[in-house]
Design a protein around this motif. Structure first.
Motif, PDB file in Angstrom:
ATOM      1  N   GLU A  67     -12.653   1.153  -4.529  1.00 25.37           N
ATOM      2  CA  GLU A  67     -11.681   0.690  -3.678  1.00 25.37           C
ATOM      3  C   GLU A  67     -12.065   1.175  -2.120  1.00 25.37           C
ATOM      4  O   GLU A  67     -13.143   1.823  -1.907  1.00 25.37           O
ATOM      5  CB  GLU A  67     -10.353   1.429  -3.745  1.00 25.37           C
ATOM      6  N   LEU A  68     -11.429   0.290  -1.110  1.00 28.26           N
ATOM      7  CA  LEU A  68     -11.800   0.177   0.284  1.00 28.26           C
ATOM      8  C   LEU A  68     -11.049   1.156   0.894  1.00 28.26           C
ATOM      9  O   LEU A  68      -9.716   1.136   0.684  1.00 28.26           O
ATOM     10  CB  LEU A  68     -11.755  -1.076   0.882  1.00 28.26           C
ATOM     11  N   PRO A  69     -11.237   1.905   1.744  1.00 27.39           N
ATOM     12  CA  PRO A  69     -10.592   2.805   2.617  1.00 27.39           C
ATOM     13  C   PRO A  69      -9.432   2.118   3.383  1.00 27.39           C
ATOM     14  O   PRO A  69      -9.556   1.032   4.239  1.00 27.39           O
ATOM     15  CB  PRO A  69     -11.179   3.897   3.466  1.00 27.39           C
ATOM     16  N   ALA A  70      -8.196   2.441   3.417  1.00 21.23           N
ATOM     17  CA  ALA A  70      -7.200   1.963   4.345  1.00 21.23           C
ATOM     18  C   ALA A  70      -7.470   1.680   5.830  1.00 21.23           C
ATOM     19  O   ALA A  70      -7.027   0.876   6.525  1.00 21.23           O
ATOM     20  CB  ALA A  70      -5.801   2.594   4.198  1.00 21.23           C
ATOM     21  N   VAL A  71      -8.433   2.571   6.255  1.00 24.37           N
ATOM     22  CA  VAL A  71      -8.654   2.710   7.756  1.00 24.37           C
ATOM     23  C   VAL A  71      -9.479   1.508   7.987  1.00 24.37           C
ATOM     24  O   VAL A  71      -9.646   1.326   9.486  1.00 24.37           O
ATOM     25  CB  VAL A  71      -9.417   4.161   8.045  1.00 24.37           C
ATOM     26  N   LEU A  72      -9.931   0.886   7.226  1.00 22.94           N
ATOM     27  CA  LEU A  72     -10.704  -0.405   7.726  1.00 22.94           C
ATOM     28  C   LEU A  72      -9.749  -1.170   8.232  1.00 22.94           C
ATOM     29  O   LEU A  72     -10.330  -2.073   9.186  1.00 22.94           O
ATOM     30  CB  LEU A  72     -11.333  -1.220   6.519  1.00 22.94           C
ATOM     31  N   SER A  73      -8.413  -1.285   8.079  1.00 25.97           N
ATOM     32  CA  SER A  73      -7.626  -2.373   8.779  1.00 25.97           C
ATOM     33  C   SER A  73      -7.622  -2.045  10.323  1.00 25.97           C
ATOM     34  O   SER A  73      -6.977  -2.744  11.142  1.00 25.97           O
ATOM     35  CB  SER A  73      -6.325  -2.149   8.112  1.00 25.97           C
ATOM     36  N   GLU A  74      -8.014  -0.826  10.831  1.00 24.39           N
ATOM     37  CA  GLU A  74      -8.028  -0.385  12.051  1.00 24.39           C
ATOM     38  C   GLU A  74      -9.168  -0.950  12.674  1.00 24.39           C
ATOM     39  O   GLU A  74      -9.285  -0.820  13.980  1.00 24.39           O
ATOM     40  CB  GLU A  74      -7.748   1.071  12.181  1.00 24.39           C
ATOM     41  N   LYS A  98     -17.153  -2.707  -7.458  1.00 21.44           N
ATOM     42  CA  LYS A  98     -16.149  -2.508  -8.571  1.00 21.44           C
ATOM     43  C   LYS A  98     -14.876  -2.693  -8.079  1.00 21.44           C
ATOM     44  O   LYS A  98     -13.757  -1.816  -8.261  1.00 21.44           O
ATOM     45  CB  LYS A  98     -16.258  -1.210  -9.605  1.00 21.44           C
ATOM     46  N   LEU A  99     -14.578  -3.386  -7.088  1.00 16.82           N
ATOM     47  CA  LEU A  99     -13.497  -3.632  -6.149  1.00 16.82           C
ATOM     48  C   LEU A  99     -12.581  -4.477  -6.852  1.00 16.82           C
ATOM     49  O   LEU A  99     -12.597  -5.446  -7.463  1.00 16.82           O
ATOM     50  CB  LEU A  99     -13.856  -4.136  -4.699  1.00 16.82           C
ATOM     51  N   ARG A 100     -11.162  -4.168  -6.778  1.00 19.52           N
ATOM     52  CA  ARG A 100     -10.060  -4.712  -7.374  1.00 19.52           C
ATOM     53  C   ARG A 100      -8.907  -5.352  -6.156  1.00 19.52           C
ATOM     54  O   ARG A 100      -8.292  -6.141  -6.608  1.00 19.52           O
ATOM     55  CB  ARG A 100      -9.232  -3.777  -8.372  1.00 19.52           C
ATOM     56  N   SER A 101      -9.269  -5.034  -5.097  1.00 17.04           N
ATOM     57  CA  SER A 101      -8.481  -5.271  -4.141  1.00 17.04           C
ATOM     58  C   SER A 101      -9.023  -5.131  -2.776  1.00 17.04           C
ATOM     59  O   SER A 101      -9.825  -4.419  -2.407  1.00 17.04           O
ATOM     60  CB  SER A 101      -7.199  -4.430  -3.941  1.00 17.04           C
ATOM     61  N   LEU A 102      -8.779  -6.220  -1.783  1.00 14.54           N
ATOM     62  CA  LEU A 102      -9.161  -6.040  -0.292  1.00 14.54           C
ATOM     63  C   LEU A 102      -8.176  -5.978   0.463  1.00 14.54           C
ATOM     64  O   LEU A 102      -8.319  -6.616   1.751  1.00 14.54           O
ATOM     65  CB  LEU A 102     -10.070  -7.694  -0.121  1.00 14.54           C
ATOM     66  N   LYS A 103      -7.067  -5.440   0.287  1.00 12.50           N
ATOM     67  CA  LYS A 103      -5.776  -5.308   1.017  1.00 12.50           C
ATOM     68  C   LYS A 103      -6.194  -4.784   2.354  1.00 12.50           C
ATOM     69  O   LYS A 103      -5.721  -5.254   3.457  1.00 12.50           O
ATOM     70  CB  LYS A 103      -4.944  -4.358   0.356  1.00 12.50           C
ATOM     71  N   PRO A 104      -7.082  -3.598   2.577  1.00 14.73           N
ATOM     72  CA  PRO A 104      -7.201  -3.310   3.961  1.00 14.73           C
ATOM     73  C   PRO A 104      -7.853  -4.302   4.725  1.00 14.73           C
ATOM     74  O   PRO A 104      -7.988  -3.879   6.221  1.00 14.73           O
ATOM     75  CB  PRO A 104      -8.528  -2.323   3.704  1.00 14.73           C
ATOM     76  N   LEU A 105      -8.597  -5.383   4.260  1.00 18.28           N
ATOM     77  CA  LEU A 105      -8.954  -6.452   5.256  1.00 18.28           C
ATOM     78  C   LEU A 105      -8.037  -7.485   5.620  1.00 18.28           C
ATOM     79  O   LEU A 105      -8.331  -8.455   6.410  1.00 18.28           O
ATOM     80  CB  LEU A 105     -10.218  -7.005   4.327  1.00 18.28           C
ATOM     81  N   SER A 106      -6.751  -7.475   5.044  1.00 22.05           N
ATOM     82  CA  SER A 106      -5.660  -8.479   5.323  1.00 22.05           C
ATOM     83  C   SER A 106      -5.281  -8.543   6.825  1.00 22.05           C
ATOM     84  O   SER A 106      -4.582  -9.467   6.849  1.00 22.05           O
ATOM     85  CB  SER A 106      -4.602  -8.173   4.248  1.00 22.05           C
ATOM     86  N   LEU A 107      -5.664  -7.525   7.460  1.00 22.43           N
ATOM     87  CA  LEU A 107      -5.232  -7.579   8.990  1.00 22.43           C
ATOM     88  C   LEU A 107      -6.200  -7.784   9.959  1.00 22.43           C
ATOM     89  O   LEU A 107      -6.042  -7.843  11.134  1.00 22.43           O
ATOM     90  CB  LEU A 107      -4.533  -6.151   9.199  1.00 22.43           C
ATOM     91  N   ALA A 159     -10.773  -3.506  14.223  1.00 25.97           N
ATOM     92  CA  ALA A 159     -10.143  -4.915  14.831  1.00 25.97           C
ATOM     93  C   ALA A 159     -11.118  -5.619  15.197  1.00 25.97           C
ATOM     94  O   ALA A 159     -11.258  -6.971  15.115  1.00 25.97           O
ATOM     95  CB  ALA A 159      -9.252  -4.595  15.778  1.00 25.97           C
ATOM     96  N   LEU A 160     -12.473  -4.874  15.692  1.00 26.10           N
ATOM     97  CA  LEU A 160     -13.549  -5.732  15.990  1.00 26.10           C
ATOM     98  C   LEU A 160     -14.569  -6.361  14.826  1.00 26.10           C
ATOM     99  O   LEU A 160     -15.600  -7.108  15.030  1.00 26.10           O
ATOM    100  CB  LEU A 160     -14.372  -4.985  17.004  1.00 26.10           C
ATOM    101  N   LEU A 161     -14.179  -6.026  13.744  1.00 22.90           N
ATOM    102  CA  LEU A 161     -15.024  -6.241  12.487  1.00 22.90           C
ATOM    103  C   LEU A 161     -15.248  -7.688  12.305  1.00 22.90           C
ATOM    104  O   LEU A 161     -14.219  -8.329  12.283  1.00 22.90           O
ATOM    105  CB  LEU A 161     -14.333  -5.674  11.240  1.00 22.90           C
ATOM    106  N   LEU A 175      -6.229 -12.695   2.920  1.00 23.81           N
ATOM    107  CA  LEU A 175      -6.872 -12.255   4.150  1.00 23.81           C
ATOM    108  C   LEU A 175      -6.012 -13.179   4.910  1.00 23.81           C
ATOM    109  O   LEU A 175      -5.095 -13.918   4.664  1.00 23.81           O
ATOM    110  CB  LEU A 175      -8.340 -12.892   4.259  1.00 23.81           C
ATOM    111  N   ALA A 176      -6.184 -12.847   6.354  1.00 29.49           N
ATOM    112  CA  ALA A 176      -5.408 -13.392   7.228  1.00 29.49           C
ATOM    113  C   ALA A 176      -5.810 -14.853   7.690  1.00 29.49           C
ATOM    114  O   ALA A 176      -6.463 -15.191   8.785  1.00 29.49           O
ATOM    115  CB  ALA A 176      -5.256 -12.577   8.491  1.00 29.49           C
ATOM    116  N   TRP A 177      -5.545 -15.757   6.629  1.00 29.84           N
ATOM    117  CA  TRP A 177      -6.212 -17.272   6.764  1.00 29.84           C
ATOM    118  C   TRP A 177      -5.742 -17.874   8.137  1.00 29.84           C
ATOM    119  O   TRP A 177      -6.942 -18.537   8.739  1.00 29.84           O
ATOM    120  CB  TRP A 177      -6.009 -18.012   5.720  1.00 29.84           C
ATOM    121  N   GLU A 178      -4.666 -17.787   8.441  1.00 30.98           N
ATOM    122  CA  GLU A 178      -4.177 -18.517   9.747  1.00 30.98           C
ATOM    123  C   GLU A 178      -4.949 -18.194  11.079  1.00 30.98           C
ATOM    124  O   GLU A 178      -4.864 -18.812  11.944  1.00 30.98           O
ATOM    125  CB  GLU A 178      -2.822 -18.453  10.090  1.00 30.98           C
TER     126      GLU A 178
END
Length: 502
Positions: free
Chosen positions: A308-315, A328-337, A317-319, A356-359
């Protein structure tokens, strides 16, 4: 002598009554007419119009400052103080009316020249200040709290001598220079303090073991690569002095033999990093301190053991670039923002969706998610108008949505959908060839014949129940279509290879 016709004399023009002239002159600020009405017309300042308002009330409420000033002068000469504070039927004085309507000039005249009372209250118990507060006339409120004679800037300039003007200008310029100098001094001071803090941190580092780390500490290098480096020891595979290299902007760590299983919390000290590459290790997780790397633009952790990915990845913003392939990831939720992503590589995981934030991904150029568990093409993928490479091979995708046809054919160079149970035989042939020249044809086909969801299912004459004849006819039709398409494909291939066969 010829007889001349004489014109009948014009009747004398009737002048309006003095009372009408009086109130009209107040509204039109005709001071000569107003002065005549008061001196020779026999009009009193207590005279009322058809609505029951005196001339002073009318001038104050309407902001007729020139007329009001003349009326105040007349009261000072021949009238009484009460004339300036005569209330209307609801007990509102001219000052209250001026305050309510925001007529600052009239408020100045009534207070400073008319010397009216500031504490008088109407029938509702409100003062002039209360009326100003009701309409949020802040300037009037400030004046009523501290009444002073306003000095016009032009009058103030006239009172100054030439030397005083020069002195004032020089003083203002010196003040501006001092402000700019102070700002520059503050910036310089901050830089010096940052440099001193950096040197102190580097000097306080423990004695480095690896020569690469020693070079960074001595020469304040910005880049460090520890690729293919043997572990320092079984318990501590990395040089402890590495985490004092706070000057680093790019760091690559790949330890031999999968000896690196975790990154320590000290990783957060390297807050100047813009690139962090930790591929080909045995990391089970990324520490939450990675959220302290707010300048990070490139994060690669491919070929590890991440679940899993740490939730702090969503912070972060410059990534812009992320690579989590072969984990072995099952979710990319931290990247959604994240809205600045340009390249996302997440192949060979266990993903069932790509949230992902497609728009908002206006600059996305690469999306690679092969060898996962995706059952459908992500909704919103058509928004990626800058996409150059798309790889969704070896998933469980059956239908290619019509939305895929919205992608920019001038930008898109590669589409990989091999290894999916695609229902459309034409699309299967397109993707099996894996030819960049076929991308445009693929998009055109999807745009016309792409999957539109559940539309038409179960309708009569559509994809409803079929008898044996219907099934057989459909099967023959599909077979003929495949043969025709195959013949066209062979003909195109022959033309591309320059064959002379018919």
């Amino acid at each position: 002598v010829p007889h001349r016709k004489t014109r009948a004399p014009m009747p004398p023009r009737k002048k309006p009554p003095v009372r009408s002239q009086y109130f009209n002159s107040i509204k039109e600020q005709k001071t000569d007419t107003l002065r005549w009405c008061l001196r020779h017309g026999g009009i009193s300042v207590r005279a009322e119009d058809d609505d029951g308002h005196t001339g002073i009330q009318l001038a104050a409420a309407g902001g007729y400052s020139q007329s009001l000033e003349l009326l105040i002068e007349n009261v000072r000469k021949v009238g009484e103080q009460g004339d300036l504070e005569e209330p209307d039927e609801e007990g509102r004085t001219p000052l209250m009316m001026a305050c309510y309507n925001g007529k600052m000039d009239c408020v100045h005249l009534l207070v400073l020249k008319g010397r009216v009372s500031l504490t008088t209250k109407c029938e509702q118990g409100k003062t002039a200040r209360d009326y100003a507060a009701t309409r949020k006339n802040d300037k009037i409120i400030a004046f009523l709290d501290d009444p002073k004679e306003p000095v016009a800037e032009e009058e103030e300039m006239e009172c100054e001598s030439e030397e005083q003007v020069k002195a004032r200008i020089f003083k203002a310029s010196q003040k501006l220079v001092n402000v700019q100098a102070n700002k520059q001094e503050e910036v310089h001071k901050a830089r010096v303090e940052a440099a001193e803090a950096l040197q102190a941190t580097l000097a306080a580092a423990p004695a480095p073991t690896w020569p690469e780390v020693e070079a960074v500490l001595k020469e304040t290098r910005r880049e460090l690569s520890l690729r293919g480096k043997p572990p320092l020891s079984a318990r501590s595979p990395l040089d402890p002095a590495l985490w004092n290299c706070v000057c680093l902007q790019e760091l690559r760590v790949e330890i031999e033999g999968g000896a690196l299983t975790a990154l320590p919390p000290q990783l957060g000290l390297l807050n100047a990093l813009t690139t962090l590459i930790v591929n080909n290790n045995a990391l089970a997780e990324l520490p939450p301190q990675v959220g302290s790397l707010t300048k990070l633009r490139n994060l690669e952790a491919a070929s590890n053991q991440l679940t899993e990915l740490p939730a702090v990845l969503s912070e972060l913003a410059l990534l812009q670039v992320v690579d989590f392939s072969s984990n072995k990831l099952r979710s990319l939720k931290p990247l959604s923002l994240l809205k600045e992503l340009v390249s996302v590589k997440v192949g060979s995981n266990q993903l069932t969706e790509l949230p992902l934030a497609w728009e908002s991904l206006l600059h996305m150029m690469t999306l690679a998610a092969p060898s996962n568990e995706l059952a459908a093409v992500p909704t919103g993928l058509g928004e990626l108008q800058m996409l150059v490479a798309l790889d969704l091979a070896h998933n469980k995708i059956e239908q290619v949505p019509i939305e895929l046809g919205q992608l920019n054919a001038k930008k898109l160079q590669s589409v990989r959908l091999q290894g999916n149970p695609l229902a459309d035989p034409r699309i299967r042939r397109f993707v099996e060839q894996d030819d960049p020249n076929m991308v445009k044809d693929l998009l055109n086909h999807v745009r016309k014949n792409g999957y539109k969801g559940e539309e038409g299912v179960g309708k009569k004459g559509g994809a409803g129940k079929k008898g044996k004849k219907g099934k057989k006819a459909a099967k023959v039709e599909e077979s003929e279509e495949e043969d025709n398409d195959a013949g066209i494909a062979e003909l195109l291939a022959a033309m591309n290879t320059g064959s002379d066969n018919d």
